[in-house]
Write a protein that holds these residues in place. Structure first.
Motif, PDB file in Angstrom:
ATOM      1  N   VAL A 131      20.558  44.763  39.052  1.00 29.69           N
ATOM      2  CA  VAL A 131      19.522  43.750  39.221  1.00 29.69           C
ATOM      3  C   VAL A 131      19.885  42.539  38.367  1.00 29.69           C
ATOM      4  N   ASP A 132      19.803  41.359  38.963  1.00 30.00           N
ATOM      5  CA  ASP A 132      20.118  40.101  38.287  1.00 30.00           C
ATOM      6  C   ASP A 132      21.557  40.023  37.781  1.00 30.00           C
ATOM      7  N   GLU A 133      22.461  40.766  38.410  1.00 29.19           N
ATOM      8  CA  GLU A 133      23.882  40.718  38.069  1.00 29.19           C
ATOM      9  C   GLU A 133      24.678  40.504  39.353  1.00 29.19           C
ATOM     10  N   PRO A 134      25.774  39.767  39.268  1.00 29.84           N
ATOM     11  CA  PRO A 134      26.612  39.661  40.469  1.00 29.84           C
ATOM     12  C   PRO A 134      27.320  40.992  40.716  1.00 29.84           C
ATOM     13  N   PRO A 135      27.651  41.291  41.956  1.00 30.80           N
ATOM     14  CA  PRO A 135      28.400  42.514  42.222  1.00 30.80           C
ATOM     15  C   PRO A 135      29.757  42.459  41.518  1.00 30.80           C
ATOM     16  N   THR A 136      30.178  43.597  40.986  1.00 34.09           N
ATOM     17  CA  THR A 136      31.428  43.678  40.237  1.00 34.09           C
ATOM     18  C   THR A 136      32.310  44.769  40.834  1.00 34.09           C
ATOM     19  N   LEU A 137      33.555  44.442  41.061  1.00 31.23           N
ATOM     20  CA  LEU A 137      34.541  45.405  41.528  1.00 31.23           C
ATOM     21  C   LEU A 137      35.572  45.564  40.419  1.00 31.23           C
ATOM     22  N   THR A 138      35.703  46.767  39.894  1.00 34.29           N
ATOM     23  CA  THR A 138      36.682  47.053  38.849  1.00 34.29           C
ATOM     24  C   THR A 138      37.840  47.810  39.491  1.00 34.29           C
ATOM     25  N   ILE A 139      39.034  47.278  39.309  1.00 35.99           N
ATOM     26  CA  ILE A 139      40.224  47.870  39.903  1.00 35.99           C
ATOM     27  C   ILE A 139      41.170  48.265  38.781  1.00 35.99           C
ATOM     28  N   GLU A 140      41.540  49.550  38.738  1.00 41.30           N
ATOM     29  CA  GLU A 140      42.526  50.029  37.767  1.00 41.30           C
ATOM     30  C   GLU A 140      43.859  50.157  38.487  1.00 41.30           C
ATOM     31  N   LEU A 141      44.904  49.631  37.852  1.00 45.70           N
ATOM     32  CA  LEU A 141      46.236  49.648  38.452  1.00 45.70           C
ATOM     33  C   LEU A 141      47.165  50.580  37.707  1.00 45.70           C
ATOM     34  N   LEU A 142      48.094  51.171  38.429  1.00 45.94           N
ATOM     35  CA  LEU A 142      49.194  51.913  37.823  1.00 45.94           C
ATOM     36  C   LEU A 142      50.220  50.874  37.410  1.00 45.94           C
ATOM     37  N   LEU A 143      50.303  50.583  36.133  1.00 48.51           N
ATOM     38  CA  LEU A 143      51.103  49.453  35.685  1.00 48.51           C
ATOM     39  C   LEU A 143      52.590  49.607  35.936  1.00 48.51           C
ATOM     40  N   ASP A 144      53.055  50.841  36.121  1.00 47.11           N
ATOM     41  CA  ASP A 144      54.483  51.008  36.377  1.00 47.11           C
ATOM     42  C   ASP A 144      54.846  50.741  37.835  1.00 47.11           C
ATOM     43  N   SER A 145      53.835  50.556  38.705  1.00 54.66           N
ATOM     44  CA  SER A 145      54.153  50.297  40.102  1.00 54.66           C
ATOM     45  C   SER A 145      53.338  49.149  40.688  1.00 54.66           C
ATOM     46  N   ALA A 146      52.716  48.336  39.845  1.00 50.53           N
ATOM     47  CA  ALA A 146      51.864  47.250  40.330  1.00 50.53           C
ATOM     48  C   ALA A 146      52.615  45.927  40.313  1.00 50.53           C
ATOM     49  N   LEU A 147      52.294  45.081  41.264  1.00 54.05           N
ATOM     50  CA  LEU A 147      52.811  43.725  41.315  1.00 54.05           C
ATOM     51  C   LEU A 147      51.623  42.798  41.498  1.00 54.05           C
ATOM     52  N   ILE A 148      51.396  41.917  40.521  1.00 50.75           N
ATOM     53  CA  ILE A 148      50.273  40.992  40.572  1.00 50.75           C
ATOM     54  C   ILE A 148      50.830  39.587  40.442  1.00 50.75           C
ATOM     55  N   ASP A 149      50.479  38.725  41.371  1.00 52.47           N
ATOM     56  CA  ASP A 149      50.945  37.349  41.344  1.00 52.47           C
ATOM     57  C   ASP A 149      49.754  36.455  41.619  1.00 52.47           C
ATOM     58  N   GLY A 150      49.180  35.891  40.579  1.00 50.70           N
ATOM     59  CA  GLY A 150      48.021  35.033  40.754  1.00 50.70           C
ATOM     60  C   GLY A 150      47.313  34.821  39.436  1.00 50.70           C
ATOM     61  N   GLU A 151      46.206  34.115  39.477  1.00 50.21           N
ATOM     62  CA  GLU A 151      45.425  33.845  38.277  1.00 50.21           C
ATOM     63  C   GLU A 151      44.189  34.733  38.291  1.00 50.21           C
ATOM     64  N   PHE A 152      43.998  35.479  37.223  1.00 53.95           N
ATOM     65  CA  PHE A 152      42.885  36.399  37.108  1.00 53.95           C
ATOM     66  C   PHE A 152      42.272  36.292  35.722  1.00 53.95           C
ATOM     67  N   VAL A 153      41.019  36.643  35.604  1.00 52.18           N
ATOM     68  CA  VAL A 153      40.406  36.879  34.304  1.00 52.18           C
ATOM     69  C   VAL A 153      40.739  38.325  33.966  1.00 52.18           C
ATOM     70  N   VAL A 154      41.426  38.558  32.864  1.00 47.85           N
ATOM     71  CA  VAL A 154      41.861  39.896  32.503  1.00 47.85           C
ATOM     72  C   VAL A 154      40.928  40.448  31.441  1.00 47.85           C
ATOM     73  N   GLN A 155      40.410  41.640  31.684  1.00 43.85           N
ATOM     74  CA  GLN A 155      39.529  42.304  30.742  1.00 43.85           C
ATOM     75  C   GLN A 155      40.115  43.660  30.397  1.00 43.85           C
ATOM     76  N   LEU A 156      40.027  44.016  29.132  1.00 40.32           N
ATOM     77  CA  LEU A 156      40.459  45.332  28.687  1.00 40.32           C
ATOM     78  C   LEU A 156      39.239  46.117  28.229  1.00 40.32           C
ATOM     79  N   PRO A 157      39.190  47.416  28.543  1.00 39.77           N
ATOM     80  CA  PRO A 157      38.121  48.227  27.974  1.00 39.77           C
ATOM     81  C   PRO A 157      38.222  48.202  26.440  1.00 39.77           C
ATOM     82  N   ASP A 158      37.072  48.295  25.779  1.00 37.27           N
ATOM     83  CA  ASP A 158      37.054  48.208  24.310  1.00 37.27           C
ATOM     84  C   ASP A 158      37.971  49.227  23.645  1.00 37.27           C
ATOM     85  N   ASP A 159      38.014  50.463  24.158  1.00 39.05           N
ATOM     86  CA  ASP A 159      38.862  51.477  23.531  1.00 39.05           C
ATOM     87  C   ASP A 159      40.347  51.168  23.720  1.00 39.05           C
TER      88      ASP A 159
END
Length: 78
Positions: free
Chosen positions: A36-64
């Motif tokens: 409620v009163d929040e925009p929809p959020t999609l969280t995507i976890e990637l396998l970093l050893d096989s991911a290819l990302i090319d673009g501009e993103f806001v990057v967030q890390l979990p606190d832990d």
């Protein structure tokens, strides 16, 4: 944060994820959240050893994860 168009297509234990028309490779998990009163959020976890990302993103890390990296000597960007 800006919003992006995402398409998640699940077919049993497999599926595809695309953001702004670009199919992502190396996706480990996808979580959709909408509160409620929040925009929809999609969280995507990637396998970093096989991911290819090319673009501009806001990057967030979990606190832990951030705390672990800092404990190992990583300095977060300003």
């Amino acid at each position: 944060m800006s919003q992006h168009k995402a398409l998640v297509h699940m077919t049993g234990p497999t599926g595809t994820v695309a953001v702004d028309g670009t199919r992502l490779k190396g996706v480990r998990s996808v979580t959709a959240r909408n509160g409620v009163d929040e925009p929809p959020t999609l969280t995507i976890e990637l396998l970093l050893d096989s991911a290819l990302i090319d673009g501009e993103f806001v990057v967030q890390l979990p606190d832990d994860t951030r705390a672990t990296l800092v404990a190992l000597g990583w300095t977060p960007p300003a």
